[in-house]
Scaffold this motif. Structure first.
Motif, PDB file in Angstrom:
ATOM      1  N   LEU A   8       0.816  -1.205   0.000  1.00  0.00           N
ATOM      2  CA  LEU A   8       0.000   0.000   0.000  1.00  0.00           C
ATOM      3  C   LEU A   8       0.852   1.258   0.000  1.00  0.00           C
ATOM      4  CD1 LEU A   8      -2.672  -0.909   2.724  1.00  0.00           C
ATOM      5  CD2 LEU A   8      -2.597  -1.577   0.305  1.00  0.00           C
ATOM      6  N   VAL A   9       0.344   2.286  -0.661  1.00  0.00           N
ATOM      7  CA  VAL A   9       0.969   3.604  -0.615  1.00  0.00           C
ATOM      8  C   VAL A   9       0.295   4.402   0.495  1.00  0.00           C
ATOM      9  CG1 VAL A   9       1.413   5.732  -1.885  1.00  0.00           C
ATOM     10  CG2 VAL A   9       1.509   3.527  -3.074  1.00  0.00           C
ATOM     11  N   MET A  10       1.097   4.895   1.408  1.00  0.00           N
ATOM     12  CA  MET A  10       0.603   5.666   2.546  1.00  0.00           C
ATOM     13  C   MET A  10       0.990   7.145   2.372  1.00  0.00           C
ATOM     14  SD  MET A  10      -0.642   3.046   4.146  1.00  0.00           S
ATOM     15  CE  MET A  10      -1.128   3.782   5.716  1.00  0.00           C
ATOM     16  N   VAL A  11       0.179   8.018   2.960  1.00  0.00           N
ATOM     17  CA  VAL A  11       0.438   9.460   2.874  1.00  0.00           C
ATOM     18  C   VAL A  11       0.330  10.070   4.265  1.00  0.00           C
ATOM     19  CG1 VAL A  11      -0.363   9.679   0.493  1.00  0.00           C
ATOM     20  CG2 VAL A  11      -2.003   9.936   2.377  1.00  0.00           C
ATOM     21  N   PRO A  12       0.934  11.271   4.465  1.00  0.00           N
ATOM     22  CA  PRO A  12       0.756  11.970   5.742  1.00  0.00           C
ATOM     23  C   PRO A  12      -0.726  12.206   6.018  1.00  0.00           C
ATOM     24  CG  PRO A  12       2.519  12.974   4.459  1.00  0.00           C
ATOM     25  CD  PRO A  12       1.840  11.982   3.555  1.00  0.00           C
ATOM     26  N   ASN A  13      -1.093  12.191   7.273  1.00  0.00           N
ATOM     27  CA  ASN A  13      -2.500  12.271   7.643  1.00  0.00           C
ATOM     28  C   ASN A  13      -3.106  13.620   7.256  1.00  0.00           C
ATOM     29  OD1 ASN A  13      -2.194   9.752   8.851  1.00  0.00           O
ATOM     30  ND2 ASN A  13      -1.641  10.656  10.819  1.00  0.00           N
ATOM     31  N   HIS A  38      -8.478  13.415   8.831  1.00  0.00           N
ATOM     32  CA  HIS A  38      -8.179  12.071   9.339  1.00  0.00           C
ATOM     33  C   HIS A  38      -6.863  12.103  10.126  1.00  0.00           C
ATOM     34  CE1 HIS A  38      -8.707   7.782   9.512  1.00  0.00           C
ATOM     35  NE2 HIS A  38      -7.603   7.522   8.837  1.00  0.00           N
ATOM     36  N   PRO A  39      -6.796  12.898  11.182  1.00  0.00           N
ATOM     37  CA  PRO A  39      -5.522  13.127  11.874  1.00  0.00           C
ATOM     38  C   PRO A  39      -4.965  11.898  12.581  1.00  0.00           C
ATOM     39  CG  PRO A  39      -7.344  14.071  13.122  1.00  0.00           C
ATOM     40  CD  PRO A  39      -7.900  13.651  11.795  1.00  0.00           C
ATOM     41  N   GLU A  40      -5.823  10.913  12.906  1.00  0.00           N
ATOM     42  CA  GLU A  40      -5.346   9.734  13.627  1.00  0.00           C
ATOM     43  C   GLU A  40      -4.672   8.716  12.717  1.00  0.00           C
ATOM     44  OE1 GLU A  40      -9.606   8.808  12.424  1.00  0.00           O
ATOM     45  OE2 GLU A  40      -8.448  10.555  13.056  1.00  0.00           O
ATOM     46  N   GLY A  41      -4.843   8.842  11.410  1.00  0.00           N
ATOM     47  CA  GLY A  41      -4.212   7.930  10.469  1.00  0.00           C
ATOM     48  C   GLY A  41      -4.824   6.546  10.477  1.00  0.00           C
ATOM     49  N   ARG A  96       1.393   7.144  12.846  1.00  0.00           N
ATOM     50  CA  ARG A  96       0.549   6.447  11.897  1.00  0.00           C
ATOM     51  C   ARG A  96       0.387   7.275  10.630  1.00  0.00           C
ATOM     52  NH1 ARG A  96      -2.814   2.609  14.503  1.00  0.00           N
ATOM     53  NH2 ARG A  96      -4.691   3.177  13.370  1.00  0.00           N
ATOM     54  N   LEU A  97       0.128   6.597   9.547  1.00  0.00           N
ATOM     55  CA  LEU A  97      -0.078   7.237   8.254  1.00  0.00           C
ATOM     56  C   LEU A  97      -1.451   6.843   7.716  1.00  0.00           C
ATOM     57  CD1 LEU A  97       3.436   6.482   6.700  1.00  0.00           C
ATOM     58  CD2 LEU A  97       2.643   8.699   7.537  1.00  0.00           C
ATOM     59  N   THR A  98      -1.881   7.516   6.660  1.00  0.00           N
ATOM     60  CA  THR A  98      -3.188   7.279   6.054  1.00  0.00           C
ATOM     61  C   THR A  98      -3.042   6.522   4.737  1.00  0.00           C
ATOM     62  OG1 THR A  98      -4.238   9.214   7.074  1.00  0.00           O
ATOM     63  CG2 THR A  98      -5.197   8.430   5.008  1.00  0.00           C
TER      64      THR A  98
END
Length: 220
Positions: free
Chosen positions: A130-135, A139-142, A159-161
């Motif tokens: 999966l590709v993750m991005v900064p929150n 969606h601040p909790e990721g 955590r990331l989103t």
């Protein structure tokens, strides 16, 4: 490698816009979101595409056709009047996606992610990557923690989103059934056996499924 664009959602947050226009056909910077994805996938070497549909499905299929005007081949996976959620939608489309790993991208994001980077992202023991991005602000909790060795886990910080971009092996869905179901439980199953890897992307990315984000993109 084939690619699937998820385009079946109703787009409740964007009503009344999505009452008459399917979310992937909303325009951003002069083009429908779906066109941005098709062209960027094509330029990255993905020319065999699958698009799942449900809400206002005929509009999407009439707009995209067989894909030839974009230099790609498009096949459609119609889910009926009620979308099957992410997991159920991908599972239903497996016969069109074949037996090799495939790329999946959400139809309601806008990004400049280089899709060609994912062609060799899966390691031998990975079921998905999966590709993750900064929150983002909404969606601040990721979603997941990305470990230093590239594994995704439910616990850990920061955590990331999940960006809505990933590569999956068909085996990821081995025990699924033809019904409506979310993807998250299956991602957690893969995490438990250390078979879900990830990477972080810090380029342009936006969840267009929210009115404020759509307005912000249109103003740029």
């Amino acid at each position: 490698m084939k690619a699937m664009i998820l385009a079946a959602g109703r787009g409740e947050r964007l009503r009344p816009l999505t009452d008459i226009t399917p979310k992937p056909l909303l325009e951003v910077r002069g083009k429908p979101l779906l066109q941005w994805h098709i062209e960027r996938l094509r330029d990255a070497g993905f020319t065999r595409l699958v698009v799942n549909t449900s809400w206002l499905a005929e509009q999407i299929q009439n707009w995209g056709g067989d894909g030839s005007r974009f230099g790609v081949s498009i096949r459609y996976s119609y889910e009926g009047p009620e979308p099957l959620e992410t997991g159920g939608g991908i599972y239903r489309a497996l016969p069109l996606l074949g037996k090799q790993p495939f790329l999946v991208v959400n139809g309601d994001i806008f990004t400049d992610f280089p899709f060609e980077n994912l062609k060799h992202a899966l390691k031998p023991d990975d079921l998905a990557h999966l590709v993750m991005v900064p929150n983002p602000a909404h969606h601040p909790e990721g979603d997941f923690y990305l470990s230093p060795i590239g594994h995704l886990r439910t616990h850990g910080a920061p955590r990331l989103t999940y960006s809505g971009i990933g590569i999956y092996r068909p085996e990821f869905f081995r025990d699924c059934r033809k019904t409506r179901f979310p993807l998250l439980p299956w991602l957690k199953n893969a995490m438990q056996i250390e078979a879900l890897s990830g990477e972080e992307y810090r380029g342009e990315w936006c969840d267009v499924g929210r009115p404020e984000n759509l307005d912000a993109l249109k103003s740029k």
